[in-house]
Design an enzyme around this catalytic site. Structure first.
Site, PDB file in Angstrom:
ATOM      1  CG  ASP A  22      -1.861  -1.110   1.312  1.00 59.89           C
ATOM      2  OD1 ASP A  22      -2.169  -1.675   0.248  1.00 59.89           O
ATOM      3  OD2 ASP A  22      -2.303  -1.433   2.431  1.00 59.89           O
TER       4      ASP A  22
HETATM    5  N1  URA Z   1      -1.215  -5.893   3.941  1.00 60.16           N
HETATM    6  C1  URA Z   1      -1.719  -4.643   3.929  1.00 60.16           C
HETATM    7  O1  URA Z   1      -2.751  -4.390   4.503  1.00 60.16           O
HETATM    8  N2  URA Z   1      -1.032  -3.701   3.265  1.00 60.16           N
HETATM    9  C2  URA Z   1       0.135  -3.935   2.629  1.00 60.16           C
HETATM   10  O2  URA Z   1       0.723  -3.011   2.055  1.00 60.16           O
HETATM   11  C3  URA Z   1       0.658  -5.247   2.662  1.00 60.16           C
HETATM   12  C4  URA Z   1      -0.041  -6.200   3.322  1.00 60.16           C
END
Ligand code: URA
Length: 229
Positions: free
Chosen positions: A101
């Site tokens: 993310d």
């Molecule tokens: N899980 C999440 O919620 N975000 C990420 O970036 C990676 C794994």
């Protein structure tokens, strides 16, 4: 690298097809017929199929320490992209193997090898990912057990695969998961009644984020890191 793996990396052959060619005596190393798929070959050796030399396609593999604020997609009009931070030729051929993310930091793997990417990210891949998680509320006494039995994410019919955690302090833990569902870690802790405030990935399979990489820096993967996937 093993001969069968070299062949499947350098050509479109599957590992099984590569083994079959080797067993059928169609593959040579430095003009000698090779019969053993497990035989190790080195970079200076010439591998040929039915007499035609093949060259290892120069596939590229990198790890980046992804900073916050950078997106893990190839193109984005509003935010800087991880690929945009790289100074590489033919960067449009590079793909991100397992997205993070925008606010997640840490280990991002980038390659132009589609098969390698698939091995890492396919739903059947059992490649573990380890995250340092910071939570808004203290870690619950029941988290270890609930993660081990598999958390049910909102909107999903099936539980997550069992996950394990190592508590660091009241609010921080290392979480090991085997899948990569959309926003998985954040949704797992939401299902436990908590909220993720910081998320940093530091390991994928055997590949560990290089502590010498500052946020935004990247380096090529070493051969043993590539072949660990
Ligand atoms: N899980 C999440 O919620 N975000 C990420 O970036 C990676 C794994």
């Amino acid at each position: 690298m093993r001969l069968d793996k070299y062949l499947s990396n350098a050509t479109d052959l599957s590992r099984t097809d590569a083994k079959r060619l080797i067993k059928n005596g169609l593959v040579s190393i430095d003009d000698e017929v090779a019969g053993n798929p497990a035989q190790k070959i080195s970079v200076d050796q010439v591998v040929a199929i039915e007499g035609s030399p093949i060259s290892m396609a120069q596939k590229r593999y990198f790890m980046m320490n992804k900073p916050a604020g950078v997106v893990s997609v190839t193109k984005d009009h509003n935010n800087p992209t991880a690929i945009g931070l790289m100074f590489e030729h033919r960067s449009e051929e590079l793909q991100i193997a397992g997205r993070l993310d925008i606010d997640t930091t840490g280990l991002l793997l980038i390659t132009d090898d589609g098969q390698w990417n698939h091995r890492l990210t396919s739903p059947r891949s059992d490649c573990a990912k380890i995250y340092r998680v910071g939570l808004a509320e203290p870690i619950g006494d029941d988290y270890t057990a609930r993660l081990a039995e598999g958390v049910l994410l909102e909107g999903e019919k099936h539980r997550c695969l069992p996950a394990s955690m190592e508590q660091i302090d009241e609010y921080h833990l290392n979480l090991k998961i085997a899948e990569g569902k959309y926003h998985q870690v954040k949704r797992m802790f939401a299902a436990l009644g908590n909220h993720v405030v910081s998320l940093h990935r530091f390991q994928v399979g055997e590949i560990i984020l290089d502590p010498d990489l500052e946020p935004g820096d990247y380096r090529p993967l070493r051969d043993n890191e590539v072949s660990s996937i």
